[in-house]
Scaffold this motif. Structure first.
Motif, PDB file in Angstrom:
ATOM      1  N   ASP A  56       0.816  -1.206   0.000  1.00 36.52           N
ATOM      2  CA  ASP A  56       0.000   0.000   0.000  1.00 36.52           C
ATOM      3  C   ASP A  56       0.859   1.271   0.000  1.00 36.52           C
ATOM      4  N   VAL A  57       2.173   1.100  -0.060  1.00 38.24           N
ATOM      5  CA  VAL A  57       3.079   2.246   0.052  1.00 38.24           C
ATOM      6  C   VAL A  57       3.279   2.871  -1.324  1.00 38.24           C
ATOM      7  N   PRO A  58       3.025   4.172  -1.477  1.00 38.28           N
ATOM      8  CA  PRO A  58       3.177   4.798  -2.794  1.00 38.28           C
ATOM      9  C   PRO A  58       4.637   4.918  -3.214  1.00 38.28           C
ATOM     10  N   LEU A  59       4.855   5.006  -4.512  1.00 37.30           N
ATOM     11  CA  LEU A  59       6.208   5.085  -5.055  1.00 37.30           C
ATOM     12  C   LEU A  59       6.944   6.337  -4.589  1.00 37.30           C
ATOM     13  N   ILE A  60       6.208   7.392  -4.313  1.00 35.05           N
ATOM     14  CA  ILE A  60       6.862   8.637  -3.927  1.00 35.05           C
ATOM     15  C   ILE A  60       7.599   8.494  -2.598  1.00 35.05           C
ATOM     16  N   ILE A  61       7.273   7.449  -1.835  1.00 32.75           N
ATOM     17  CA  ILE A  61       8.034   7.114  -0.634  1.00 32.75           C
ATOM     18  C   ILE A  61       8.953   5.921  -0.886  1.00 32.75           C
ATOM     19  N   GLU A  62       8.445   4.921  -1.595  1.00 36.45           N
ATOM     20  CA  GLU A  62       9.134   3.630  -1.681  1.00 36.45           C
ATOM     21  C   GLU A  62      10.239   3.606  -2.733  1.00 36.45           C
TER      22      GLU A  62
END
Length: 590
Positions: A56-62
């Motif tokens: 559920d973690v968006p790419l902008i963080i991951e």
């Protein structure tokens, strides 16, 4: 290590996918866990180990490449003490107001007695709690808070708590010198509310977005900066030479007037007209309409950051919070000593205003609650406000925590808790029950501020007011929308303000994990279009989801990810804060 399973409700239109997900609080933890550990955890939770795992973690963080391409501000410095601690008033002197002739429930106006008490302690330096008993106190004059380390505390905001009752509006109070410039501005710029259908031709009042019965101030200090003739030229302590957005260091031409522990204001000014480099910095060179106020007032900073100096080495300054913008030879950046109050708090009471019919927008009479100006490291906690024109207004302040505020009543209001002209302000768990024009609002010149959690229960709007507000965050807010009939569209994103301050916001405002609750979802079919802002630049829209399918129409070139999904971390602010504090703790241990 903490695992969280998503809460799945019957009205969640995509619940079938949520059952296959679990949320880890950080990507680092996810990397540590092996597949076997995941299976064991699921077995302990009574869930089939064969269920597929999805992130559920968006790419902008991951994803490092995405982070590099799409800047996401660090919002974790918002709040009292940059979010690192809570106010500690354990050793404060407690002043019982009843010992000063201020008695609850006696039907006597308490204004003069309170003013006398506040005047008697104005010049002493003893940290003090002004303690009120349960019951009603009547106030009809402005109570100024102009001493540091002062807490205004009641016995609770509920039915058996402390109530401050205001029988008349601020328009009947003596004119305040701090708003003289605003009054002149309203006349000079012909600020008139015109509506032929309603036979309206009335001048704006000074109370529309300013003032309050409880008012933190430095007497005589300019608060509202509108007119060039009032620009006296505050002493410039230094001129900044170089620095990187998001960094903690910058260089200046001279450190003579700077010292460690000093609270400074970093000011970015546009002195190069309508094509000035600061406008490119604010709007990232996007093709967007920029209003004339951005260049018609070259002495007015378009971006301001109040921050503490941690160290000085040669001409290099290290500050407590990350730089809001780049600093280079093309930008005019002043450093000024910032005059301010500190450690003023308001806790555990209600504010009730006499009901008065709303006349029109910007014609507010002045039923305003708390006005926080020139305050650094201040707070509001557990306050109920009823029938106000504006519950809490802010200006020229930084590092404030405003928590557990409820605005309610039958009166239509202008603002609930407004965030305007401030830096690093945290509004946590605000509940808006009344009808408000701008129920949550990032207003002119607000930066790096956060609405965390909370709920707008009536005609919700997320206002991003014209006037170079930027790098602000709506985080985990719930919005209850009642669509009538067969409507398939709702203008949730509001961009108030005058054309000369457009666009609605500058770069990197962020909307994270917003939950939209269509209260009559059983009568509707998705997708519902959420729109309203056409002139906001480079927003970040992540995890906006609802109990019906939605689509987003928003501004200019937004970064959009995981619409119709709940994302992890649930709160961007809390994730960034926990990451920062954990990193700091690890550095100290090493």
């Amino acid at each position: 290590m903490t695992l969280r399973l998503p809460v799945v409700t019957g009205d969640d239109w995509c619940s079938q996918t949520h059952m296959s997900r679990f949320v880890l609080l950080s990507s680092d933890l996810r990397k540590i866990m092996t597949n076997m550990k995941m299976v064991l955890v699921f077995m302990m939770l009574g869930i089939q180990a064969s269920i597929a795992i999805a992130s559920d973690v968006p790419l902008i963080i991951e994803d490092a490449n995405t982070r590099s391409e799409h800047y996401l501000p660090d919002f974790s410095f918002a709040g009292y003490d940059n979010g690192e601690s809570l106010p500690n008033i354990q050793d404060y002197r407690v002043i019982d107001v009843s010992e000063h002739g201020i008695i609850a429930n006696d039907d006597i106006d308490d204004s003069l007695a309170i003013i006398k008490l506040m005047s008697s302690i104005k010049n002493d330096e003893i940290p003090s709690v002004i303690q009120f008993e349960a019951g009603r106190y009547i106030i009809s004059s402005i109570i100024y808070f102009d001493r540091n380390y002062t807490v205004w505390r009641g016995m609770g905001s509920g039915e058996n708590g402390t109530e401050f009752y205001f029988p008349r509006p601020l328009m009947y109070a003596p004119p305040t010198p701090e708003l003289k410039e605003l009054r002149e501005y309203l006349v000079k710029f012909d600020k008139i509310q015109r509506d032929k259908k309603r036979n309206l031709h009335l001048p704006f009042t000074e109370w529309s977005w300013s003032g309050g019965y409880f008012w933190t101030r430095i007497e005589g200090q300019r608060v509202k900066k509108y007119l060039q003739e009032y620009d006296q030229g505050e002493p410039v302590a230094a001129r900044a030479q170089s620095g990187k957005r998001g960094g903690f260091e910058f260089e200046v031409d001279d450190t003579t007037h700077l010292k460690v522990g000093q609270i400074i204001e970093i000011q970015w000014l546009n002195d190069k007209g309508e094509n000035g480099p600061l406008l490119k910095e604010l709007y990232q060179d996007q093709d967007v309409y920029i209003g004339s106020h951005h260049w018609n007032f070259p002495k007015l900073p378009l971006a301001r950051q109040q921050v503490e100096i941690l160290s000085i080495q040669g001409k290099k300054i290290t500050i407590q919070a990350p730089l809001l913008h780049n600093i280079n030879k093309d930008l005019l950046v002043h450093i000024e000593d910032w005059k301010h109050l500190t450690h003023i708090g308001f806790e555990n009471f209600s504010m009730k205003f006499a009901f008065a019919t709303t006349i029109a927008h910007h014609i507010e009479q002045g039923f305003n609650g708390i006005y926080l100006t020139r305050l650094y490291d201040g707070w509001v906690d557990n306050v109920l406000i009823s029938n106000a024109d504006s519950g809490i207004l802010t200006e020229e302040s930084a590092n404030l925590s405003i928590k557990s505020v409820i605005t309610t009543g039958k009166k239509a209001a202008h603002y609930s808790v407004q965030v305007g002209g401030v830096h690093n302000v945290l509004v946590e768990n605000l509940i808006v029950e009344n009808k408000v024009v701008h129920p949550m609002s990032f207003n002119t010149f607000s930066t790096k501020s956060v609405y965390l959690g909370g709920e707008i229960r009536t005609t919700p709007k997320l206002d991003q007011h014209s006037g170079a507000n930027h790098q602000n965050l709506f985080d985990g807010v719930q919005l209850d929308i009642d669509l009538k009939g067969s409507e398939q569209q709702y203008p949730l994103f509001d961009g108030g303000g005058a054309k000369y301050w457009k666009p609605s916001h500058a770069a990197f405002n962020t909307l994270w994990n917003l939950k939209i609750n269509f209260v009559n979802s059983g009568e509707l079919k998705g997708p519902i279009v959420l729109d309203g802002i056409t002139q906001g630049t480079l927003a970040r829209l992540l995890g906006i989801h609802a109990n019906l399918p939605i689509t987003l129409e928003y501004g200019l070139d937004p970064y959009v990810e995981k619409t119709n999904e709940k994302i992890a971390p649930h709160s961007l602010y809390q994730y960034q804060l926990e990451s920062r504090l954990s990193s700091s703790s690890a550095s100290l241990n090493n």
